[in-house]
Scaffold this active site. Structure first.
Site, mmCIF file in Angstrom:
data_model
loop_
_atom_site.group_PDB
_atom_site.id
_atom_site.type_symbol
_atom_site.label_atom_id
_atom_site.label_comp_id
_atom_site.label_asym_id
_atom_site.label_seq_id
_atom_site.Cartn_x
_atom_site.Cartn_y
_atom_site.Cartn_z
ATOM 1 N N ARG A 140 41.928 37.130 37.333
ATOM 2 C CA ARG A 140 41.939 37.410 38.769
ATOM 3 C C ARG A 140 40.737 36.778 39.450
ATOM 4 N NH1 ARG A 140 46.635 40.042 40.641
ATOM 5 N NH2 ARG A 140 45.339 40.304 42.485
ATOM 6 N N VAL A 141 40.942 36.336 40.659
ATOM 7 C CA VAL A 141 39.827 35.808 41.440
ATOM 8 C C VAL A 141 39.465 36.769 42.574
ATOM 9 C CG1 VAL A 141 40.288 33.399 40.908
ATOM 10 C CG2 VAL A 141 41.405 34.459 42.876
ATOM 11 N N ASP A 142 40.158 37.906 42.631
ATOM 12 C CA ASP A 142 39.811 38.887 43.659
ATOM 13 C C ASP A 142 39.153 40.093 42.980
ATOM 14 O OD1 ASP A 142 41.923 39.964 42.302
ATOM 15 O OD2 ASP A 142 43.290 40.003 44.012
ATOM 16 N N ASP A 143 38.995 41.161 43.715
ATOM 17 C CA ASP A 143 38.308 42.316 43.145
ATOM 18 C C ASP A 143 39.268 43.248 42.427
ATOM 19 O OD1 ASP A 143 35.726 41.562 43.804
ATOM 20 O OD2 ASP A 143 36.051 42.186 45.876
ATOM 21 N N VAL A 144 40.100 42.656 41.601
ATOM 22 C CA VAL A 144 41.001 43.449 40.778
ATOM 23 C C VAL A 144 40.587 43.179 39.350
ATOM 24 C CG1 VAL A 144 43.384 43.639 39.965
ATOM 25 C CG2 VAL A 144 42.924 43.374 42.408
#
Ligand code: WTA
Length: 695
Positions: A563-567
């Site tokens: 993931r590149v997001d805050d997941v």
């Protein structure tokens, strides 16, 4: 919108150190990727396997894929014809879509105007075509001596009885039903019964806490909640009904009063009399459902009528209700299942995922049953009574297709091959992996040890949102590279874009997006079209943005990098850092929290939480435990932080934004890669944090 892109840019830098998708390189000894120049690493399907495969060569895949891209309407219509439709879709509008926010609201529709029913296609049709006596489901309980099975005819009877019961208490088309059950056959039965009458199921994984259930109930306002008294995991009994009870009290306080809690008595787990009970609201399944007729008319629904809601984590705020509709999802889940596993009618198929997650929706319940497959449903734990349990089950039922997650493979790998070699596993012919990138070492072990170097592995990349496989090997078609999900499924156009949203060609690495819709795509976030558009379609206009990073090598193989997001992805469970943070700060002694993912040998990622405390409170081991208990209570045990790092202050920019990039480096002890800290409001906190790292 700029804020969102800003967050992405920060996250992108931070995605890199995850070793290009090999989460436990250091520990499990993966070589660094030398793949680009080593054709020796290609693993070919055997000639025998390819000869019998549905798609048996790269050439054949290419032709089918090209057709699916050149003429999606024709390609998917032909497949859809194989299902039963009460009324055919409008042939001029097989697919209508807008994925471009600059051109108006996002809209995805497939087979509009068609009327069908997924339960009818998954169950009745198999009975009507003469397969009524075929086993639809084998069930293996927590104890190796507990098992059961249902033929397609028996499954139909049970689904109809429950559907009739639901109708009798007023559940109708479009009504929501929350299902909180462990992996009993009653779980897929409950999903199918809802689908049969046009009700919208929302399965909540039976590891979620009362608070998490309540949050979902408050959002979707179900008429009925279906649960069971308890489940046994290994030696421990978990009183599911009591958890639901607490959730129902909580939702009632928030104005959502659920009229009925239908409770299945899971006899092996807990005595009925020990279950909390509210007369009037609570009903034992066994007292009512068997009294209903085994015939129940099907509710024909529009292709675009909702089938289910499944809540999943995002990078901010509360969980999102991912909404899937009927027609496209039906066609897509069935077709992906058939091809990615090279399904044949004699197969015995086992997916270890729980129906509480999307994998259990598409690849325990719908995809396999739509193909008339025999599915194994396993209630227990893979290491109980010992780490050989999976292979014991494979031999017991003659499992031919085994689909699981890298985290399980790594944990069994650690337990040693002696647990594997005890069993024959001769029946296996296809293996599958899902949930997170599979590191090459785990891939190799799965392939060589579990599959005796005979069985191709389908490493399927997809998401709750995509409904079905997006990038996956077709096992007879492609030579594989261990750790790569290989190529797109029919109709799927993955693109890799840079931070400005420009498509990159050839060998490249960036953000994974999808151009054009596919039939299994989710249609919205329940009650929040804005968030749907903002999260998935605004970051890169014109595309669906997956939230994953991806590399394409010179041969066109795709390598997911996380993931590149805050997941974060803990044992294949998607967890939003924001959810864990909000649980932590709800603790009266916690002032602020910032959560990041760290590499974890078995789980893929672990949860690392930085916390600051309210003035005057001292950090202690009791407080640490109590913080962890708070997270378990608000989300579930699977989201419990692995590490709590007490911090006097968090690194923030002058505008007050927490610099997670720095926290990730501290958490993973990459102290020489902290980068520029001069923009921090107080650069001193970094040194303090490092000094406290080992406390
Ligand atoms: C990750 C699970 C690499 C990815 C089906 C995605 C994977 C998230 C793979 C979705 C795979 C899933 N290789 N990464 N084969 N499969 N992922 O919604 O980060 O629970 O975005 O769906 O899991 O998780 P979800």
């Amino acid at each position: 919108a700029t804020g969102h892109l800003g967050a992405l840019a920060v996250a992108a830098g931070a995605a890199k150190p995850r070793n290009g998708g090999r989460p436990c390189a250091a520990v499990l000894g993966d070589p660094l990727p030398a793949l680009d120049d080593d054709p020796g690493l290609l693993v070919h399907p055997s000639a025998d396997f390819a000869a019998q495969a549905l798609v048996s060569s790269t050439q054949q895949y290419r032709e089918m894929y090209q057709r699916s891209i050149d003429d999606p309407a024709g390609f998917w219509s032909e497949i859809a014809e194989e299902f039963y439709w009460k009324q055919k879709w409008n042939p001029d509008a097989v697919c209508s879509e807008n994925l471009d926010v600059t051109k108006g609201p996002i809209k995805i529709e497939w087979f509009k105007g068609g009327k069908t029913n997924i339960c009818y296609n998954a169950v009745d049709r198999n009975v009507e075509s003469g397969n009524g006596d075929k086993i639809a489901m084998y069930w293996e309980g927590n104890e190796p001596s507990d098992d059961g099975k249902l033929t397609y005819s028996e499954l139909l009877d049970q689904v109809c009885q429950l559907a009739n019961y639901l109708k009798s208490v007023g559940v109708g088309k479009g009504d929501a039903v929350v299902i909180y059950l462990p992996m009993l056959m009653e779980l897929p039965i409950a999903m199918l019964a809802c689908a049969r009458i046009g009700a919208v199921h929302s399965v909540v994984f039976a590891g979620f806490s009362a608070d998490a259930i309540a949050q979902r109930i408050i959002d979707c306002k179900p008429k009925v909640v279906i649960t069971c008294n308890a489940v046994k995991r290994g030696l421990k009994a978990i009183p599911l009904k009591d958890i639901v009870d607490t959730a129902l009290v909580e939702s009632a306080k928030n104005g959502v009063d659920v009229g009925i809690c239908l409770t299945y008595e899971n006899q092996s787990a807990l005595n009925k009399v020990d279950t909390r009970w509210k007369p009037g609201r609570d009903v034992w399944w066994q007292d009512v459902v068997p009294n209903f007729p085994t015939k129940c008319d099907v509710e024909w629904v529009d292709a675009e009528d909702p089938l289910f809601l499944l809540y999943t984590s995002g990078s901010t705020g509360k969980p999102k209700g991912v909404l899937h509709t009927t027609g496209g999802y039906m066609v897509y889940s069935a077709t992906t299942f058939k091809h990615a596993f090279d399904y044949k009618p004699a197969d015995v198929y086992w997916c270890t995922a729980d129906c509480g997650w999307i994998t259990g929706h598409s690849y325990v319940t719908y995809g396999p049953l739509l193909n008339g497959a025999t599915v194994l449903v396993f209630e227990g734990a893979p290491n109980y009574p010992d780490p050989g349990r999976c292979w014991d089950i494979v031999d017991k039922y003659g499992v031919t297709i085994f689909y699981t997650a890298p985290t399980l493979i790594r944990s069994l790998m650690r337990d040693g091959t002696e647990y594997v070699s005890r069993y024959s596993r001769k029946s296996l012919r296809v293996l599958g992996s899902v949930g997170e990138p599979i590191n090459p070492t785990a891939w190799r072990w799965f392939y060589d040890v579990i599959g005796d170097s005979r069985c191709p592995i389908s490493d399927t990349w997809w998401q709750t949102e995509t409904g079905g496989f997006m990038i996956t090997p077709l096992p007879g078609a492609w030579p594989q590279k261990p750790g790569s999900a290989t190529f797109p499924f029919f109709g799927v156009q993955p693109v890799i874009v840079d931070e400005k949203g420009r498509e990159m060609e050839g060998e490249c690495s960036g953000y994974l997006c999808i151009k054009k819709s596919w039939p299994g795509a989710f249609r919205t976030l329940y009650g929040d079209q804005d968030r749907y558009e903002t999260t998935y379609f605004k970051p890169f206009a014109g595309y669906y943005f997956s939230g994953d990073g991806c590399r394409r090598d010179k041969d066109g193989y795709h390598w997911l990098t996380g993931r590149v997001d805050d997941v974060i992805n803990v044992s294949g469970h998607r967890i939003g850092t924001a959810e864990v943070e909000s649980a932590l700060v709800s603790h009266p002694k916690c002032a602020e929290a910032a959560v990041v993912g760290i590499d974890h040998e078995v789980k893929g990622q672990g949860i690392y939480a930085f916390v600051t405390l309210v003035d005057g409170v001292a950090y202690s081991d009791d407080l640490r435990k109590s913080l962890i208990m708070t997270v378990r209570g608000q989300i579930g045990a699977f989201a419990a932080p692995d590490k709590i790092h007490w911090a006097p202050g968090l690194p923030k920019t002058r505008s007050g934004k927490i610099m997670r990039r720095i926290l990730r480096k501290i958490a993973s002890r990459q102290l020489d890669e902290l980068g520029d800290t001069s923009t921090l409001a107080d650069p001193g906190v970094v040194d303090q944090l490092i000094a406290l790292s080992d406390s």
